[in-house]
Design a protein around this motif. Structure first.
Motif, short mmCIF file in Angstrom:
data_model
loop_
_atom_site.label_atom_id
_atom_site.label_comp_id
_atom_site.label_asym_id
_atom_site.label_seq_id
_atom_site.Cartn_x
_atom_site.Cartn_y
_atom_site.Cartn_z
N PRO A 60 0.83 -1.21 0.00
CA PRO A 60 0.00 0.00 0.00
C PRO A 60 0.87 1.25 0.00
CG PRO A 60 -0.67 -1.54 1.73
CD PRO A 60 0.66 -2.00 1.22
N LEU A 61 0.33 2.32 -0.57
CA LEU A 61 1.06 3.59 -0.59
C LEU A 61 0.73 4.46 0.60
CD1 LEU A 61 0.89 4.69 -4.34
CD2 LEU A 61 2.67 3.38 -3.18
N TRP A 62 -0.52 4.48 0.98
CA TRP A 62 -0.99 5.45 1.97
C TRP A 62 -1.59 4.74 3.18
CZ3 TRP A 62 0.44 10.20 0.52
CH2 TRP A 62 0.60 10.47 -0.86
N PRO A 67 -4.84 11.50 -0.01
CA PRO A 67 -4.63 12.95 0.05
C PRO A 67 -5.76 13.76 -0.58
CG PRO A 67 -2.65 11.83 -0.69
CD PRO A 67 -3.74 10.81 -0.68
N GLU A 68 -6.57 13.15 -1.43
CA GLU A 68 -7.69 13.86 -2.05
C GLU A 68 -8.99 13.11 -1.77
OE1 GLU A 68 -7.19 16.73 -3.41
OE2 GLU A 68 -5.01 16.65 -3.55
N TYR A 142 -1.83 3.52 -9.95
CA TYR A 142 -2.03 4.87 -9.46
C TYR A 142 -3.49 5.28 -9.67
CZ TYR A 142 -1.09 5.39 -14.47
OH TYR A 142 -1.09 5.23 -15.84
N ARG A 143 -3.92 6.27 -8.89
CA ARG A 143 -5.28 6.77 -9.04
C ARG A 143 -5.43 7.50 -10.38
NH1 ARG A 143 -5.57 10.40 -4.04
NH2 ARG A 143 -3.31 10.28 -4.35
N LEU A 144 -6.57 7.29 -11.01
CA LEU A 144 -6.84 7.89 -12.31
C LEU A 144 -7.54 9.23 -12.11
CD1 LEU A 144 -7.97 4.61 -14.06
CD2 LEU A 144 -5.82 5.85 -14.42
N PRO A 145 -7.03 10.29 -12.74
CA PRO A 145 -7.49 11.65 -12.40
C PRO A 145 -8.94 11.93 -12.75
CG PRO A 145 -6.01 11.67 -14.29
CD PRO A 145 -5.94 10.29 -13.72
N PRO A 156 -2.17 11.62 -9.77
CA PRO A 156 -1.17 10.62 -10.18
C PRO A 156 0.23 10.93 -9.64
CG PRO A 156 -2.55 11.25 -12.04
CD PRO A 156 -2.84 12.23 -10.94
N LEU A 157 0.61 12.21 -9.64
CA LEU A 157 1.94 12.58 -9.14
C LEU A 157 2.04 12.32 -7.64
CD1 LEU A 157 4.74 13.71 -9.63
CD2 LEU A 157 3.80 16.02 -9.37
N GLN A 158 0.98 12.55 -6.89
CA GLN A 158 0.98 12.20 -5.47
C GLN A 158 1.37 10.74 -5.27
OE1 GLN A 158 -2.99 13.14 -4.23
NE2 GLN A 158 -2.64 15.35 -4.12
N ASP A 159 0.74 9.86 -6.05
CA ASP A 159 1.00 8.43 -5.90
C ASP A 159 2.42 8.07 -6.35
OD1 ASP A 159 -1.56 8.12 -4.95
OD2 ASP A 159 -2.39 7.39 -6.84
N ALA A 160 2.90 8.70 -7.44
CA ALA A 160 4.25 8.40 -7.92
C ALA A 160 5.30 8.87 -6.93
CB ALA A 160 4.47 9.04 -9.29
N GLN A 161 5.13 10.08 -6.38
CA GLN A 161 6.08 10.56 -5.36
C GLN A 161 6.08 9.64 -4.15
OE1 GLN A 161 5.13 14.60 -4.29
NE2 GLN A 161 6.06 15.48 -6.13
N ARG A 162 4.89 9.28 -3.68
CA ARG A 162 4.79 8.43 -2.50
C ARG A 162 5.40 7.05 -2.78
NH1 ARG A 162 3.91 8.71 3.15
NH2 ARG A 162 3.22 6.65 3.80
#
Length: 346
Positions: A60-62, A67-68, A142-145, A156-162
């Motif tokens: 898991p990432l989070w 975050p949203e 990743y989450r789809l915008p 998507p960038l939130q998930d890639a950074q995390r």
């Protein structure tokens, strides 16, 4: 830098490449296919998930809420393959371990026009090839915008950074060596990989733990037939619409056009594109190549005469079927070079 043109393997000059971009630009603008609107169904996607995918460890990432907010499941196209994932409420990584690890990691980001995630040809198959070469592979879902999220262009960038920070935080657990973390993205996943490479430091979510204090900059990035610009005429229409909405501002477009955001901190980059790509014009990679050269960043580019789009590893009998071996050799060279000090980055 090596430029390969399909069966002929002709060497291109940068001047000739620039001429190609100008000569073909109008044709792409006029002839680029319009996004097709698929038939929708509330039935699940067709076909099972690959056994290797189901057997892979899920990371898991989070922790806690995303975050949203605002996620809303959407109908799935009636003829959608089971390997095209949609309705990603909980992003994660699938871990693929090598039999003989080399201490390096590759975060693989499949494409799908930010409309779905193609986990077979740009996920599982790539992971199996890279683990055979010794890499520890993490395939990102990743989450789809376009699935209702607030701040859609950042999700998507939130998930890639995390994801990159999570790999870095758990490196010892995975037997990885610091300074040997690569990202490999395909199509819209290539856009996300390029965005991570140029905007790894962009604050797109509020830090919540020690992991978020770690660097999200990859040490190397591979971009395979990537979407790079969000601007007409060379962008991929559906990818840009899903990411930015139907009426993005010029500022929003520029913020998510990675070639405009290359700096001296952008990691070494490996580009692959086919000149006959009818979905994502080759100008996307040419723009990235030009920007990297202008910033004096290390870059290797392979342009093939034929191949189209979405071929993943490519057919063994085709020129495009050997890019991943070149990527492996390139990564070995990049990882053998000591990284620049953090103080030297923009």
């Amino acid at each position: 830098m090596t430029l390969r043109m399909g069966r002929r393997f002709a060497r291109l000059t940068i001047a000739a490449t620039a001429c190609l971009a100008l000569a073909t630009g109008a044709a792409h603008a006029q002839n680029a296919p319009k996004p097709q609107r698929p038939r929708l169904s509330m039935q699940p996607a067709l076909g099972p998930l690959p056994e290797a995918w189901r057997a892979a460890e899920v990371i898991p990432l989070w922790t806690g809420a995303m975050p949203e907010s605002g996620f809303k499941a959407h109908p799935v196209p009636a003829d959608s393959p089971g390997t095209f994932l949609r309705n990603i409420e909980t992003p994660a990584m699938r871990l693929f371990r090598p039999a003989r690890p080399n201490g390096a990691a590759v975060l693989v980001i499949p494409g799908g026009a930010y409309d779905f995630i193609s986990i077979l040809n740009e996920g599982v198959s790539v992971a199996e090839n890279l683990t055979a070469k010794g890499y520890t592979v993490f395939v990102l879902t990743y989450r789809l915008p376009g699935e209702g999220w607030s701040h859609r262009a950042d999700v998507p960038l939130q998930d890639a950074q995390r994801a990159l920070r999570t790999i870095r935080a758990k490196a010892a657990d995975f037997g990885l060596q610091q300074g040997r973390f690569a990202v490999l993205g395909f199509s819209a996943g290539g856009h996300l990989a390029a965005t991570l490479a140029t905007d790894f430091g962009q604050e797109v979510y509020t830090a919540r733990d020690a992991t978020d204090r770690l660097d999200a900059r990859p040490d190397a990035v591979g971009l395979i037939y990537p979407v790079i610009t969000a601007k007409p005429p060379f962008t991929h229409g559906l990818s840009a619409e899903r990411l930015l909405g139907t009426r993005p501002t010029p500022e929003a477009i520029a913020r998510r056009s990675p070639a405009d955001r290359v700096t001296t901190a952008t990691p070494p980059t490996f580009l692959v594109h086919s000149l006959d790509d009818g979905a994502v014009p080759v100008e996307n990679s040419l723009l990235m190549l030009e920007a990297l050269r202008a910033a004096k960043r290390p870059v290797e580019a392979h342009f093939f005469e034929e191949g189209g789009h979405g071929y993943g590893l490519g057919a063994p009998e085709a020129s495009t079927g050997h890019w991943i071996d070149s990527f492996d050799l390139w990564l070995q060279r990049v990882f053998a070079t000591p990284p620049a000090p953090v103080s030297d980055r923009d």
